[in-house]
Motif scaffolding. Sequence first.
Motif, PDB file in Angstrom:
ATOM      1  N   ASN A 116       0.811  -1.301   0.009  1.00  0.00           N
ATOM      2  CA  ASN A 116      -0.048   0.051   0.037  1.00  0.00           C
ATOM      3  C   ASN A 116       0.904   1.331  -0.077  1.00  0.00           C
ATOM      4  O   ASN A 116       0.423   2.390   0.285  1.00  0.00           O
ATOM      5  N   LEU A 117       2.083   1.254  -0.441  1.00  0.00           N
ATOM      6  CA  LEU A 117       2.995   2.270  -0.531  1.00  0.00           C
ATOM      7  C   LEU A 117       2.376   3.103  -1.779  1.00  0.00           C
ATOM      8  O   LEU A 117       2.314   2.794  -2.756  1.00  0.00           O
ATOM      9  N   SER A 118       2.119   4.444  -1.345  1.00  0.00           N
ATOM     10  CA  SER A 118       1.471   5.369  -2.596  1.00  0.00           C
ATOM     11  C   SER A 118       2.976   6.214  -2.923  1.00  0.00           C
ATOM     12  O   SER A 118       3.021   7.309  -2.241  1.00  0.00           O
ATOM     13  N   LEU A 119       3.622   5.784  -3.745  1.00  0.00           N
ATOM     14  CA  LEU A 119       4.720   6.649  -4.239  1.00  0.00           C
ATOM     15  C   LEU A 119       4.496   7.464  -5.416  1.00  0.00           C
ATOM     16  O   LEU A 119       5.516   7.976  -6.156  1.00  0.00           O
ATOM     17  N   GLY A 120       3.541   7.191  -6.173  1.00  0.00           N
ATOM     18  CA  GLY A 120       3.476   7.664  -7.612  1.00  0.00           C
ATOM     19  C   GLY A 120       3.979   6.913  -8.677  1.00  0.00           C
ATOM     20  O   GLY A 120       4.215   7.495  -9.928  1.00  0.00           O
ATOM     21  N   PHE A 121       4.550   5.687  -8.439  1.00  0.00           N
ATOM     22  CA  PHE A 121       5.192   4.979  -9.396  1.00  0.00           C
ATOM     23  C   PHE A 121       4.084   4.197 -10.371  1.00  0.00           C
ATOM     24  O   PHE A 121       2.875   4.004 -10.032  1.00  0.00           O
ATOM     25  N   SER A 122       4.679   3.291 -11.320  1.00  0.00           N
ATOM     26  CA  SER A 122       3.811   2.507 -11.994  1.00  0.00           C
ATOM     27  C   SER A 122       3.401   1.372 -11.212  1.00  0.00           C
ATOM     28  O   SER A 122       3.828   1.286 -10.031  1.00  0.00           O
ATOM     29  N   GLU A 123       2.427   0.572 -11.634  1.00  0.00           N
ATOM     30  CA  GLU A 123       1.660  -0.528 -10.966  1.00  0.00           C
ATOM     31  C   GLU A 123       3.110  -1.499 -10.527  1.00  0.00           C
ATOM     32  O   GLU A 123       3.919  -1.827 -11.344  1.00  0.00           O
ATOM     33  N   ALA A 124       2.790  -2.114  -9.198  1.00  0.00           N
ATOM     34  CA  ALA A 124       4.053  -3.029  -8.732  1.00  0.00           C
ATOM     35  C   ALA A 124       4.011  -4.402  -9.359  1.00  0.00           C
ATOM     36  O   ALA A 124       2.890  -4.742  -9.859  1.00  0.00           O
ATOM     37  N   HIS A 125       5.060  -4.855  -9.507  1.00  0.00           N
ATOM     38  CA  HIS A 125       5.136  -6.189  -9.926  1.00  0.00           C
ATOM     39  C   HIS A 125       5.166  -7.095  -8.659  1.00  0.00           C
ATOM     40  O   HIS A 125       6.206  -7.092  -7.998  1.00  0.00           O
ATOM     41  N   HIS A 126       4.206  -7.947  -8.319  1.00  0.00           N
ATOM     42  CA  HIS A 126       3.885  -8.851  -7.290  1.00  0.00           C
ATOM     43  C   HIS A 126       4.558 -10.122  -7.606  1.00  0.00           C
ATOM     44  O   HIS A 126       4.355 -10.770  -8.708  1.00  0.00           O
ATOM     45  N   LEU A 127       5.450 -10.670  -6.917  1.00  0.00           N
ATOM     46  CA  LEU A 127       6.174 -12.120  -6.932  1.00  0.00           C
ATOM     47  C   LEU A 127       5.138 -13.114  -6.266  1.00  0.00           C
ATOM     48  O   LEU A 127       4.526 -12.990  -5.289  1.00  0.00           O
ATOM     49  N   ARG A 128       4.825 -14.143  -6.814  1.00  0.00           N
ATOM     50  CA  ARG A 128       4.074 -15.212  -6.335  1.00  0.00           C
ATOM     51  C   ARG A 128       4.820 -16.044  -5.752  1.00  0.00           C
ATOM     52  O   ARG A 128       5.875 -16.222  -5.862  1.00  0.00           O
ATOM     53  N   HIS A 129       4.182 -17.134  -4.905  1.00  0.00           N
ATOM     54  CA  HIS A 129       4.927 -18.274  -4.346  1.00  0.00           C
ATOM     55  C   HIS A 129       5.107 -19.337  -5.618  1.00  0.00           C
ATOM     56  O   HIS A 129       4.284 -19.324  -6.431  1.00  0.00           O
ATOM     57  N   LEU A 130       6.078 -20.264  -5.331  1.00  0.00           N
ATOM     58  CA  LEU A 130       6.323 -21.211  -6.281  1.00  0.00           C
ATOM     59  C   LEU A 130       5.232 -22.378  -6.154  1.00  0.00           C
ATOM     60  O   LEU A 130       4.764 -22.524  -4.881  1.00  0.00           O
ATOM     61  N   THR A 131       4.932 -23.002  -7.276  1.00  0.00           N
ATOM     62  CA  THR A 131       4.114 -24.282  -7.011  1.00  0.00           C
ATOM     63  C   THR A 131       4.938 -25.398  -6.400  1.00  0.00           C
ATOM     64  O   THR A 131       6.275 -25.281  -6.438  1.00  0.00           O
ATOM     65  N   ASP A 132       4.401 -26.569  -6.106  1.00  0.00           N
ATOM     66  CA  ASP A 132       4.861 -27.692  -5.443  1.00  0.00           C
ATOM     67  C   ASP A 132       6.172 -28.207  -6.477  1.00  0.00           C
ATOM     68  O   ASP A 132       7.195 -28.575  -6.075  1.00  0.00           O
ATOM     69  N   GLU A 133       5.953 -28.032  -7.825  1.00  0.00           N
ATOM     70  CA  GLU A 133       6.502 -28.668  -8.747  1.00  0.00           C
ATOM     71  C   GLU A 133       7.788 -27.647  -8.998  1.00  0.00           C
ATOM     72  O   GLU A 133       8.910 -28.314  -9.127  1.00  0.00           O
ATOM     73  N   GLU A 134       7.724 -26.440  -8.813  1.00  0.00           N
ATOM     74  CA  GLU A 134       8.748 -25.456  -8.994  1.00  0.00           C
ATOM     75  C   GLU A 134       9.713 -25.539  -8.134  1.00  0.00           C
ATOM     76  O   GLU A 134      10.597 -25.383  -8.014  1.00  0.00           O
ATOM     77  N   SER A 135       8.884 -25.880  -6.755  1.00  0.00           N
ATOM     78  CA  SER A 135       9.728 -25.814  -5.549  1.00  0.00           C
ATOM     79  C   SER A 135      10.917 -27.217  -5.699  1.00  0.00           C
ATOM     80  O   SER A 135      11.821 -27.137  -5.097  1.00  0.00           O
ATOM     81  N   TRP A 136      10.100 -28.114  -6.292  1.00  0.00           N
ATOM     82  CA  TRP A 136      10.829 -29.508  -6.371  1.00  0.00           C
ATOM     83  C   TRP A 136      12.107 -29.237  -7.334  1.00  0.00           C
ATOM     84  O   TRP A 136      13.143 -29.791  -7.099  1.00  0.00           O
ATOM     85  N   GLN A 137      11.469 -28.500  -8.447  1.00  0.00           N
ATOM     86  CA  GLN A 137      12.722 -28.328  -9.241  1.00  0.00           C
ATOM     87  C   GLN A 137      13.789 -27.359  -8.801  1.00  0.00           C
ATOM     88  O   GLN A 137      15.025 -27.686  -9.199  1.00  0.00           O
ATOM     89  N   LEU A 138      13.705 -26.450  -7.968  1.00  0.00           N
ATOM     90  CA  LEU A 138      14.578 -25.551  -7.337  1.00  0.00           C
ATOM     91  C   LEU A 138      15.387 -26.370  -6.607  1.00  0.00           C
ATOM     92  O   LEU A 138      16.753 -26.338  -6.535  1.00  0.00           O
ATOM     93  N   LEU A 139      14.720 -27.293  -5.481  1.00  0.00           N
ATOM     94  CA  LEU A 139      15.656 -28.202  -4.749  1.00  0.00           C
ATOM     95  C   LEU A 139      16.426 -29.184  -5.404  1.00  0.00           C
ATOM     96  O   LEU A 139      17.778 -29.278  -4.914  1.00  0.00           O
ATOM     97  N   GLN A 140      16.195 -29.845  -6.386  1.00  0.00           N
ATOM     98  CA  GLN A 140      16.803 -30.429  -7.193  1.00  0.00           C
ATOM     99  C   GLN A 140      17.883 -29.748  -7.840  1.00  0.00           C
ATOM    100  O   GLN A 140      19.171 -30.419  -7.794  1.00  0.00           O
TER     101      GLN A 140
END
Length: 679
Positions: free
Chosen positions: A114-138
């Motif tokens: 909720n920071l109102s700084l006058g910038f363009s829309e924020a890019h929100h990072l999502r959580h990894l899926t279970d499969e993506e987490s497994w790929q990263l761990l490997q």
Amino acid sequence: MLGLGKTTLASRVYSSSPVISHFHIRAWCTVSQIYSRYNLLVQILCGICSRHPVKYLEVDEDDLALELKRVLIKTKYLLVLDDLWDVEAWNFLKNSLPNDANRSRILITSRLQNLSLGFSEAHHLRHLTDEESWQLLQKKLFGKDGCPPSLSGVGFQMAKSCRGLPLTVIHVAGILATTAQNCWEGVASRLSSSVVLDDEYFMKTLDLSYSHLPDDLKPCLLYFGAFQVDEYVFVRRLLWLWISEGFVRATEGTSLEDVAEGYLKDLIDRSLVMVSKQGTTGGAKACRIHALVHKFCVIKAKEENFLHIIHSGKDLSSLTGLRKPYRVCDQNVRNSKISELPNLRSLLLFKKSGLMPKREYLGSKLLRVLDLGNLVFDAHFLMEVVLLVHLRYLALHIGGIESIPSAIANLSRLQTFLVRGSSWKYLLPEAIWNIKTLRHLCTTSSSCGFTFPVENLEVSPDLVHLDSLNLAIDPSSQSLENILRKLPSIRRLKCRRVRPSEEPTRTSDGTLVFDNLSRLKSLSLHFFDGYGFKFPSNLKKLTLSYNQQPWSEISTIGKLPNLEVLKLLHDSFVGEEWEMKEEGFLALRVLKLIDLHFRSWTASSESFRRLEKLVVHECQKLEEVPSYLGECATLEMIEVKGCGESVVSSVKQIQQEQMDMGIADLKIIIENCGDAWST
């Protein structure tokens, strides 16, 4: 939330070749929840101007703001504000950030939506899926090979337990990397038993990681709690602190510094510590820990009475009843009641700047480690410091002092003496030879150093443990060789010529001899114009500046069999032509050429066989980089800044030759060379 990869993504953008070539100036500033306006400005200016914070000690906040605006105006800049928590910090900084409609950019990371700084829309990072987490761990555990089938079930279970948080996946990988594969089930059960969420869950994961650490590494990790959140910690300073605190176990045949470096590497390999700045040959020059890891270290250190952080007098009053020895990091610098802690062993004032604290700080006579940051002290305070006879580590900023008092010999256990200040030399007393435990005599700037007394050298004891030294010396006194004879274990040496003010610059046919230093690995020589050099064959890193040697003398350096890093800076060599007619530099991995005024550079096919990185900055007369480098299969990167278009063309040609050889990985960085470009 923390751990999703905001800072990592911003860092990838900030360090990418197209971004580097697009902007004239880049600066990174970590804001965090607790900040001061002064330190924000200094942090940005130091990043832009490559200056030490000490240079801004006498500058007030308003002047710093004006200086930042002056530096940025009419330039195309990128500023990263990492971990911003409130709009006030932005409102303060933006007044110093000119908008010249030239495509300058500001990139912000924040946990707050909720920071109102006058910038363009924020890019929100999502959580990894279970499969993506497994790929990263490997990937973290097995690289391209993938997980063995026998472990895939329990491995996927643990990846799923990380709940899509990349940082948690990485720390679990750090645990598993040092856990026998037949014990993975136990780790998995401990992970899945936790039903809490977010920060608390991650703290439990960290506690599991901490419990898997060898006993020698646990205090080394907790010590990071003494530094500020997200602070970049210089590795050498950190290792010296560990050694002085007694964390590093002596190993026969290995120096304490090398053992400590191994400890740090182990923490990095376990993904508990991150490399924030690499050295010239790939090792860590600066490091940091994630904010959540920092939070864990602070909490755990307090639980174990290992380290206490003071922010106010209230924090201090809670400690006065404790009798067990402990360490204190005072981030307030107004707590004179430190004297009420008679068993204090370590006092760390890791504050960027401020007024001198009261002398009651020295109430505990048992202090072993005293780091006073950038606070400026006078001769009176120094005389009180030398009464702390148990000190092993002393770092302080001293003003108006050029002579270290002979009473420093009282510190008979001193290992590290680190001085910050504006003087270009510090005269050591004759009594310095009696501190047989000394390992490091250093200044924070290469423009100054210590001057040794030369009287009675023949009867003075050797400093047999001295490893690192910043030395200021008048070579015409013929004392250099005699001093170096007293330092048989020296590995890192920086020498600066001291020229008496009444003596004019003159040319000398003298030779400075270093080839008797059998353990020397790193050597820096500055302002020795008119002198020749004899180097030891074991040298790995050499830095030269303002020595004004003819290029014909460089063949001696080219014959050093173990030299891996060579930095030729600021008129270290003079003349129009550097011509290499014979083989040389066969072990060289990194070559930096900065502010040299030669026109022609040719090399034979018998030179630079192992070169990995070439940096050419501000060599404005240079016509081209030798085409032979296109045949160098080990070459990984060429960085060119402030040079002519002909140099850019020659670099393009080298890249084309590499591609013709089937090598497409050569990284090219071009800055401020006319039409900048990169690949």
